[in-house]
Write an enzyme that holds these catalytic residues in place. Structure first.
Site, mmCIF file in Angstrom:
data_model
loop_
_atom_site.group_PDB
_atom_site.id
_atom_site.type_symbol
_atom_site.label_atom_id
_atom_site.label_comp_id
_atom_site.label_asym_id
_atom_site.label_seq_id
_atom_site.Cartn_x
_atom_site.Cartn_y
_atom_site.Cartn_z
ATOM 1 N N GLY A 126 30.896 38.530 39.653
ATOM 2 C CA GLY A 126 32.170 39.215 39.776
ATOM 3 C C GLY A 126 33.257 38.416 39.082
ATOM 4 N N THR A 127 34.163 39.115 38.415
ATOM 5 C CA THR A 127 35.248 38.445 37.684
ATOM 6 C C THR A 127 36.232 39.494 37.200
ATOM 7 O OG1 THR A 127 35.720 36.890 35.891
ATOM 8 C CG2 THR A 127 34.137 38.606 35.425
ATOM 9 N N THR A 128 37.325 39.056 36.635
ATOM 10 C CA THR A 128 38.227 39.953 35.915
ATOM 11 C C THR A 128 38.740 39.242 34.675
ATOM 12 O OG1 THR A 128 38.981 40.963 37.991
ATOM 13 C CG2 THR A 128 40.278 41.396 36.016
#
Length: 338
Positions: A126-128
């Site tokens: 998960g990341t942005t």
């Protein structure tokens, strides 16, 4: 082929070179231009000459001396052709599972995306990350949280890879895959500069990464990256999206922005509502920070620190390294209620 003495002279020059990445690049040239009977001696000399206490990753970088080569499938297009052709001896040397069908082995035992069929190893990621082009350059904004499912492994991951003073890469997906292959891209770009006496174009750099990832399509890699930069003599910066499924997209005025990761839907909501081509540098920076804040606020797998980079004609500059808690005080519920 070159006589053994000529290759040794080249290695003597490697020993006098202060930059470790230059040593690695020159070692490759020495080994590839030596006669087959001398390549093992050249390889041993490379190992002894490039070891450096200031460069702890040297041994892993020298893996090309012993690992097998996988030929990448190339699609030559315009000015990419020269760059990709010169990269032919470098393309994707990597250890593969010692089985008859590595691709099927990875599919049966790994879960690289969201296809859970009882595989033994699952990628919980998960990341942005986001990037967009505008009239003043290219803006890159990322978070810094690394997760393993619900467990926060780190709050300080550097998700922007500084390839050279004019090129940046972002990481989303598997941290090891993205970090390894973008550092490998940095080495290829440096070797291109040494061989051609000019820096590589953004387009050719993104194509080289695409060729590498495409050659391992279906083998379990998990990469969603962006390559941003500004070519010498051009009026605008460039931004490309490249992933491990073989996708390569270029940003343009009709599609100027990309966001990658579990928080990308929240970031896109802010970008779509507030983006303008004619933004000033300050407005672009503010938009990048606000989009990452809203993504980290709504997505549990994004957070930590917000790193913002601005790419201009003279190269990239890191603008901000800000705790998202401080961004909450700027853009969060407290500001709206007041």
């Amino acid at each position: 082929e070159r006589p053994f003495a000529v290759c040794l002279l080249l290695l003597c020059f490697v020993g006098r070179t202060t930059e470790p990445h230059d040593r690695l690049a020159l070692c490759r040239i020495a080994r590839e231009r030596a006669a087959p009977t001398h390549q093992r001696q050249i390889a041993n000399s490379c190992v002894s000459l490039t070891l450096d206490s200031r460069f702890p990753d040297t041994m892993s970088e020298l893996a090309f001396l012993n690992t097998p080569k996988v030929s990448a499938m190339r699609e030559m297009e315009d000015d990419d052709q020269l760059a990709c052709t010169n990269f032919s001896p470098l393309t994707s040397r990597f250890l593969l599972p010692n089985v008859a069908n590595p691709a099927k082995y990875c599919e049966d035992n790994l879960c690289p995306r969201y296809q859970d069929h009882g595989q033994q190893i699952k990628f919980a990621k998960g990341t942005t990350t986001l990037g967009f082009i505008f009239q003043g350059g290219v803006l890159i904004s990322v978070d810094s949280r690394s997760t393993q499912g619900p467990y926060i492994a780190s709050q300080s991951v550097k998700k922007v890879i500084e390839i050279n003073p004019y090129l940046l890469g972002t990481m989303a997906g598997g941290a090891a895959d993205c970090s390894f292959w973008e550092r490998n891209l940095g080495m290829q770009c440096r070797l291109y500069e040494l061989q051609n006496k000019k820096r590589i174009s953004v387009r050719a750099a993104s194509k080289s990464l695409h060729n590498t990832l495409y050659s391992y399509k279906g083998y379990g890699l998990s990469c969603g990256t962006m390559i941003a930069g500004w070519d010498d003599g051009k009026d605008e910066g460039e931004l490309y999206y490249v992933d491990s499924d073989g996708t390569r997209l270029q940003a343009y005025k009709g599609m100027p922005r990309f966001s990658v990761g579990s928080g990308s839907t929240y970031a896109y909501g802010v970008l779509d509502s507030n983006y303008r081509w004619d933004m000033t540098d300050e407005e672009a920076i503010e938009l990048g920070r606000m989009a990452i804040y809203h993504a980290t606020h709504r997505d549990a797998y994004s957070g930590g620190f917000n790193n913002v980079y601005l790419v201009k004609q003279h190269g990239w500059t890191q603008i901000h390294h800000t705790d998202v808690k401080e961004l909450h005080e700027l853009y969060g519920q407290g500001r709206r209620s007041s």
